[in-house]
Design an enzyme around this catalytic site. Structure first.
Site, PDB file in Angstrom:
ATOM      1  N   LEU A 145       0.688  -1.132  -0.242  1.00 32.22           N
ATOM      2  CA  LEU A 145      -0.043   0.237  -0.064  1.00 32.22           C
ATOM      3  C   LEU A 145       0.870   1.074   0.004  1.00 32.22           C
ATOM      4  CD1 LEU A 145      -2.997  -0.706   2.467  1.00 32.22           C
ATOM      5  CD2 LEU A 145      -2.800  -1.161  -0.241  1.00 32.22           C
ATOM      6  N   TYR A 146       1.783   1.342   0.775  1.00 39.76           N
ATOM      7  CA  TYR A 146       3.018   2.411   0.764  1.00 39.76           C
ATOM      8  C   TYR A 146       3.457   2.746  -0.622  1.00 39.76           C
ATOM      9  CZ  TYR A 146       6.684   5.338   2.015  1.00 39.76           C
ATOM     10  OH  TYR A 146       7.617   6.435   1.935  1.00 39.76           O
ATOM     11  N   GLN A 147       3.990   1.656  -1.306  1.00 40.34           N
ATOM     12  CA  GLN A 147       4.608   1.758  -2.476  1.00 40.34           C
ATOM     13  C   GLN A 147       3.380   2.229  -3.430  1.00 40.34           C
ATOM     14  OE1 GLN A 147       7.083  -2.408  -1.989  1.00 40.34           O
ATOM     15  NE2 GLN A 147       7.412  -1.176  -3.903  1.00 40.34           N
TER      16      GLN A 147
END
Length: 282
Positions: free
Chosen positions: A182-184
């Site tokens: 999700l961060y990426q």
């Protein structure tokens, strides 16, 4: 008089990590700084560390993923600063969790903060930089809520004025790393948003770029690595994966952000500036 003396700078997530280091370097350069930060409890300590009453700093408790909160706080900011020259979007969440265990609510929360927050704040700040307001002097979001009739009223172009917007993305989105789906994804989306913003805002003289740090020793990194179940072990392992065998420092990223806001970067539009210690080369 330095290049940033008297400049009005807005920083989201400015109480900790890269955000605080960025606020600190601008304050030292003589800028007037407004911090949008979701944690109101950080206010006193942040203001004290930035110089207390001697510094021209405004702390505004604000959830940047809340459109009404963004409008309300920017209105307060405009009363104090009467304009905005630079916006730095730092606020974000470094969720570290296996993809198969990640929930839909977590997906929405990460995207809302990492991309939605930058979108909302940038949109409203860009409108203020341009000097575009609805003819009835209401906010853009309020006009939208009033329906098609209100939207039919074109905004009045009061003036054209340049400005700078920097979105803090992340080098991690250029590769693949377990636990950071999700961060990426959110940071990749932020880089795409940056490029589109740069294209649309160029006619108004608003320069938009992103800065993508690698692994930086910050509270955000520790929060992310805490999700592994062994923060200290993860810190050691991640450091060994760095080409320079060390983490970046928040001050290094802050100096890059400041440079990107200055005249030396006047030819950079829609660029993503990597500051990753060679991580993406490994």
């Amino acid at each position: 008089m330095g290049e940033f003396t008297g400049k009005r700078v807005v920083i989201t997530g400015g109480a900790l990590g890269i955000g605080f280091a960025t606020a600190e370097i601008f304050v030292k350069a003589g800028a007037r700084v407004a911090i949008l930060e979701i944690e109101e409890s950080y206010a006193q300590g942040t203001l004290s560390r930035l110089g207390g009453e001697a510094a021209d700093v405004l702390f505004l408790p604000c959830d940047v993923s809340d459109a009404l909160a963004v409008e309300k706080n920017l209105a307060v900011l405009m009363e104090r600063f009467s304009g905005i020259d630079i916006l730095v979007n730092v606020a974000g969440w470094e969720l570290n969790k296996p993809f198969l265990d990640t929930t839909w609510d977590e997906y929405r929360a990460v995207m809302d903060e990492n991309v939605g927050g930058a979108f909302l704040v940038s949109r409203e700040v860009a409108r203020l930089m341009i000097g575009s307001i609805p003819a009835d002097n209401t906010s853009m979001c309020e006009a939208h809520r009033r329906g098609a009739e209100a939207q039919a009223q074109p905004p009045v172009m009061v003036r054209k004025s340049g400005g700078v917007i920097i979105n803090v993305a992340g080098a991690l989105c250029r590769g693949g790393h377990e636990g950071y789906a999700l961060y990426q994804a959110s940071k990749a989306a932020l880089i795409a948003l940056t490029r589109s913003m740069a294209a649309e805002l160029l006619p108004y003289g608003i320069r938009v770029n992103s800065v993508s740090p690698g692994f930086v020793l910050s509270p955000g990194l520790r929060v992310g690595l805490r999700g592994t179940g062994n923060e200290e072990k993860a810190l050691r392992e991640f450091k060994e994966k760095q080409p320079l065998k060390r983490y970046g420092m928040t001050q290094e990223i802050a100096r890059t952000i400041m440079a990107a806001c200055g005249g030396d970067f006047a030819f950079a539009w829609g660029s993503d500036i990597l500051v990753d210690g060679g991580y993406t080369l490994a």
